[in-house]
Design an enzyme around this catalytic site. Structure first.
Site, PDB file in Angstrom:
ATOM      1  N   LYS A 184     -17.540  -0.615   6.369  1.00 35.51           N
ATOM      2  CA  LYS A 184     -17.972  -1.680   5.357  1.00 35.51           C
ATOM      3  C   LYS A 184     -19.360  -1.584   4.999  1.00 35.51           C
ATOM      4  O   LYS A 184     -20.124  -1.910   4.010  1.00 35.51           O
ATOM      5  CB  LYS A 184     -17.568  -3.084   6.051  1.00 35.51           C
ATOM      6  CG  LYS A 184     -17.824  -4.085   5.055  1.00 35.51           C
ATOM      7  CD  LYS A 184     -17.062  -5.384   5.203  1.00 35.51           C
ATOM      8  CE  LYS A 184     -17.259  -6.438   4.196  1.00 35.51           C
ATOM      9  NZ  LYS A 184     -16.724  -7.747   4.582  1.00 35.51           N
ATOM     10  N   PHE A 201     -11.580  -7.157  14.269  1.00 32.67           N
ATOM     11  CA  PHE A 201     -10.216  -7.434  13.155  1.00 32.67           C
ATOM     12  C   PHE A 201     -10.020  -6.637  12.248  1.00 32.67           C
ATOM     13  O   PHE A 201     -10.996  -6.128  11.573  1.00 32.67           O
ATOM     14  CB  PHE A 201     -10.738  -9.035  12.303  1.00 32.67           C
ATOM     15  CG  PHE A 201      -9.765  -9.528  11.525  1.00 32.67           C
ATOM     16  CD1 PHE A 201      -8.389  -9.773  12.086  1.00 32.67           C
ATOM     17  CD2 PHE A 201     -10.114  -9.369  10.157  1.00 32.67           C
ATOM     18  CE1 PHE A 201      -7.445 -10.192  10.967  1.00 32.67           C
ATOM     19  CE2 PHE A 201      -9.180  -9.815   9.274  1.00 32.67           C
ATOM     20  CZ  PHE A 201      -7.688 -10.493   9.668  1.00 32.67           C
ATOM     21  N   GLN A 202      -8.765  -6.345  12.033  1.00 30.64           N
ATOM     22  CA  GLN A 202      -8.318  -5.196  11.183  1.00 30.64           C
ATOM     23  C   GLN A 202      -8.911  -3.801  11.416  1.00 30.64           C
ATOM     24  O   GLN A 202      -8.928  -3.064  10.672  1.00 30.64           O
ATOM     25  CB  GLN A 202      -8.459  -5.672   9.811  1.00 30.64           C
ATOM     26  CG  GLN A 202      -7.397  -6.859   9.343  1.00 30.64           C
ATOM     27  CD  GLN A 202      -7.446  -7.200   7.946  1.00 30.64           C
ATOM     28  OE1 GLN A 202      -8.373  -6.829   7.107  1.00 30.64           O
ATOM     29  NE2 GLN A 202      -6.154  -7.577   7.475  1.00 30.64           N
ATOM     30  N   GLU A 223       0.859  -1.244   0.088  1.00 31.71           N
ATOM     31  CA  GLU A 223       0.139  -0.005   0.078  1.00 31.71           C
ATOM     32  C   GLU A 223       0.712   1.414   0.063  1.00 31.71           C
ATOM     33  O   GLU A 223       0.421   2.334  -0.578  1.00 31.71           O
ATOM     34  CB  GLU A 223      -0.985  -0.099   1.128  1.00 31.71           C
ATOM     35  CG  GLU A 223      -2.007  -0.867   1.154  1.00 31.71           C
ATOM     36  CD  GLU A 223      -1.654  -2.422   1.542  1.00 31.71           C
ATOM     37  OE1 GLU A 223      -0.618  -2.693   2.031  1.00 31.71           O
ATOM     38  OE2 GLU A 223      -2.619  -3.221   1.659  1.00 31.71           O
ATOM     39  N   MET A 248      24.418   8.637   2.072  1.00 33.84           N
ATOM     40  CA  MET A 248      24.363   9.876   2.812  1.00 33.84           C
ATOM     41  C   MET A 248      24.491   9.956   4.248  1.00 33.84           C
ATOM     42  O   MET A 248      25.220  10.686   4.665  1.00 33.84           O
ATOM     43  CB  MET A 248      22.751  10.476   2.366  1.00 33.84           C
ATOM     44  CG  MET A 248      22.726  12.189   3.157  1.00 33.84           C
ATOM     45  SD  MET A 248      23.752  13.138   2.340  1.00 33.84           S
ATOM     46  CE  MET A 248      22.759  13.665   0.829  1.00 33.84           C
TER      47      MET A 248
END
Ligand SMILES: Cc1ncc(C[n+]2csc(CCOP(=O)(O)OP(=O)(O)O)c2C)c(N)n1
Ligand SMILES: [Mg+2]
Lengths: 171, 592
Positions: free
Chosen positions: B162, B112-113, B50, B496
């Site tokens: 949802k 969940f999630q 993502e 760097m």
């Protein structure tokens, strides 16, 4: 017990922030202060007469950042409608204090006298303690608090101030 | 009115907002929205992580000026996109991110999630919103695009439970409606960006410009956001004032223009840094006095008055108090300043008339060209058998790419060299992570840019460290036939950081070595569906690049073995004044 913070010195400013009355707005405002490293001295929030809006009265410690930056950053929040800085000289300010104080039979009259002197109220009386209240200018709350302290403060809660601009008087 | 459900309404709203591409990856909470996508003309690009979706949306926005759109599920997917949100917030990139959320009834139960997406992303978005009712979806989407693209652009996140997008759930049923512009505006009573500059301030700015003896235009990323490159050029040419372009503004003014001084800042060139430092007037246009530009703030351009134009009022006075602050859109305000200059100069308003109204600046111009002659960007060419010089690779990449080629970079030494050695002559050809400095930005950002500008060649210049953070998106590019090109400057180090350890930690190298061979970048790239080549000697560089430039049906990766000892110069060490700039050792190291 949490000792109350000292009275606001001039390094504090009062901002009246009109916001949309919806969930999460207070978190946005408080979060912004935390993230930008500004300290909140006190904060009071409630709906206004127009149910679409709430007013957050926030006393800020301007030692931490210039007031101008705080106001500009607050203004960037989408849900903030309007911000006014309330100069204590041009505004009416009120705060509420509740205090539970030791009040043994021999000192009880001292508590009552003090509270009456300040136009406060006795809300509750126990065997050797008493709960009193005062709503007034924050400075008067400071004074009463000072005078009650030697008698023994058991618990004390202040609301943080709310304020509105002073009205123009017709002569 | 037509009856619909929240999921279909969401897709339709995206379509009506002009969305052509969504970068994303589905999961439980966003599942119902992925069904109507099948029937939508919107192209969905399935990413491998993502973070990739977020940076692709950013790359798309940088290259096109249109908002990038990403869509991911709840919980871990939402947390994976926090970095791109913060990146877009820091660099003012217009982006709309849709996240799935657990069903309304489950919110707050540690389902969940479930995670508090709106809470987590509050400080890295311009605005975010948890939608609670299906019928609010069209308005919230319209608000999101409006907020992301107007005023100071930025990322907006919309979190959608949802149940309100699932057609099987009665909570998703709604009557379709499309709010008007007026309804959108009145639904946001606290959002009214100022675009037009204050007329009196504009006049004051013009007066300061006409009186200045050593002025410099300090052009920032706001020029690109406001699509103001043309008026910037008009202002510079009308007044003859030199221009520096910050890391976020490379390309906003052509590097080949005689008035262009290039990039200022920590790794800016000597002339750009010093001209600002010695100026008597800084005309800051869409720039924000970032600490990487100012060095030690108290010692920054001590003799300069400041005109500061920015659409974000909070930028004015945040770091340096301007003498003339102007809140407004850079394109509109610069146009007004140009008009005021012509008016105030009297005469016919021509460039000659404006020149006649200004002091003689020939000494200032000579001083500047003196610095340019004494302190050009230099590097020592590599000897036979040595590793490649990164600067040489960049010169070759630049000279063999079309003029309007888009280049994206990661973060590190290779980023600074790209900004220094690429000649940027067109706006929107440079894409990088300036504010957040996000390693791993370049590959997905280049993919997003190529999706937005399929007509352009797109190169990503990446470090070996950065490449290992987001390389998996080359699988996305190969699958979706997005023919980006990647140049890895493989110095086997977190270069760097190594440079800082060499210069400021007595060459005590702590956890910066990466190995040149592990991973094998060629095999890895081939496994991801790319053409890949390793380049080790100077004579191979040009031919390899030409070969890569000819491939247009799949991604290409060139791995250049570069010299780890090479350092980026000039450099203003952190915390020091810009007057303490350190130039290349061959030019005397500590300058002046
Ligand atoms: C996500 C992230 N982690 C750490 C850093 C700190 N950092 C800045 S540059 C750099 C080294 C980058 O190495 P590489 O990609 O090989 O580029 P080089 O400097 O060698 O060109 C690191 C670790 C960062 N900017 N971003
Ligand atoms: Mg490296």
């Amino acid at each position: 017990m949490n000792l109350p913070a000292p009275a606001p010195a001039p390094k504090h400013h009062v901002l009246s922030v009109l916001v949309e009355n919806r969930s999460g707005v207070l978190a946005r405002v408080a979060g912004l202060f935390a993230r930008r490293g500004y300290n909140i001295y006190s904060l009071a929030v409630a709906p206004t007469d127009d149910e679409r809006f709430s007013r957050i009265t926030v006393v800020v410690d301007v030692e931490t950042a210039p007031l101008e930056q705080i106001v500009k950053q607050l203004n960037k929040l989408i849900n903030v409608i309007k911000i006014s800085e309330l100069d204590p000289r041009d505004s009416v300010e009120r705060e509420l204090m509740l205090a539970t104080v030791k009040a043994l039979p021999d000192t009880r009259h001292q508590v009552i006298e003090l509270v009456e002197l300040f136009d406060g109220r006795v809300l509750d009386v126990g065997h050797d303690e008493m709960t009193v209240s005062l709503d007034d200018h924050p400075g008067r709350l400071d004074d009463l608090e000072e005078l009650l302290r030697p008698l023994g403060i058991i618990d004390l809660q202040r609301t943080g101030r709310v304020a509105l601009p002073k009205l123009e008087h017709a002569g | 009115m037509t009856t619909t459900d929240g999921g279909r309404a969401l897709i339709k709203a995206l379509e009506l907002e002009g969305t052509e591409v969504v970068f994303g990856l589905p999961g439980g909470a966003i599942l119902p929205v992925y069904d109507p996508i099948i029937d939508s003309p919107i192209r969905h690009i399935l990413v491998r992580h993502e973070q990739g979706a977020g940076h692709m949306a950013e790359g798309f926005a940088h290259a096109t000026g249109r908002p990038g759109v990403a869509m991911v599920t709840s919980g871990p997917a939402a947390t994976n996109i926090v970095t791109p949100l913060c990146d877009a917030y820091m660099d003012s990139v217009p982006m709309v991110v849709i996240t799935g959320q657990v069903p309304s009834q489950a919110i707050g139960t540690d389902a969940f999630q479930e995670c508090d997406t709106v809470g987590i992303t509050r400080s890295v978005t311009k605005h975010n919103e948890l939608v609670t009712r299906a019928e609010d979806i069209p308005l919230v989407i319209r608000q999101a695009f409006h907020i992301a693209t107007t005023g100071r652009p930025g990322p907006v996140l919309v979190d959608i439970p949802k149940d309100i997008v699932d057609p099987k759930n009665p909570a998703s049923a709604m009557e379709w409606y499309w709010p008007t512009d007026d309804e959108v505006a009145s639904s946001l009573p606290g959002y009214r960006p100022t675009t037009k500059g204050h007329a009196k301030k504009v006049r004051e700015a013009a007066q300061l410009i006409l009186a200045a003896e050593r002025p410099v235009i300090y052009a920032g990323g706001g020029i690109l956001k406001a699509r103001a490159a043309e008026v910037l050029r008009e202002l510079a040419e009308l007044t003859g004032i030199p221009v520096v372009t910050t890391l976020m503004a490379r390309g906003a003014f052509p590097d080949d223009h005689p008035l262009c001084l290039g990039m200022p800042g920590m790794h800016g060139n000597y002339t750009a840094v010093t001209a600002m430092q010695e100026s008597d007037l800084l005309i800051a246009l869409g720039s924000r006095f970032d600490d990487r530009v100012t060095g030690k703030v108290d010692a920054f351009a001590p003799g300069a008055k400041v005109i500061h134009v920015d659409i974000d009022p909070a930028e004015l006075g945040k770091v340096r108090r301007p003498d003339v602050p102007i809140v407004g859109d850079c394109r509109l305000v610069i146009t007004e300043i140009v008009r005021a200059l012509r008016d105030l100069s009297g005469g016919d308003g021509s460039a000659d008339a404006v020149a006649a109204a200004q002091p003689d600046r020939s000494t200032w111009k000579q001083t500047i060209s003196g610095w340019q002659e004494r302190f050009p960007l230099v590097y020592e060419p590599s000897g036979p058998g040595d590793l490649l010089k990164p600067q040489y690779v960049l010169e070759e990449l630049r000279s063999r790419a079309p003029e309007d080629c888009i280049v994206a970079s990661g973060v590190g030494q290779h980023q600074m060299w790209t900004s220094q050695y690429w000649r940027f002559n067109h706006p929107y050809t440079w894409i990088n992570s300036g504010g957040l400095g996000t390693m791993g930005f370049s590959v997905p950002a280049a993919i997003g840019a190529k999706v937005g500008r399929p007509d352009r060649m797109v190169w990503a210049v990446d470090g070996d460290g950065c490449f290992q953070m987001t390389a998996q998106e080359l699988v996305t590019a190969a699958t979706e036939r997005i023919p980006v090109k990647v140049a890895i400057l493989n110095n086997a180090y977190l270069g760097m950081v190594r440079q800082w350890q060499e210069m400021f930690y007595e060459e005590r190298y702590s956890e910066v070595y990466l190995s040149p061979d592990l991973p094998d970048y060629v095999k890895w790239s081939e496994a991801m569906g790319c053409v890949a080549m390793r380049v080790e000697s100077p004579e191979e560089v040009g031919p390899a690049i030409d070969k890569a430039n000819e491939i247009d049906d799949r991604p290409v990766v060139l791995e250049f073995r570069t010299d780890a000892a090479e350092k980026v110069f000039p450099m203003v060490p952190a915390g020091l004044s810009n007057s303490d700039i350190v130039v290349d050792p061959s030019q005397g190291g500590g300058a002046r």
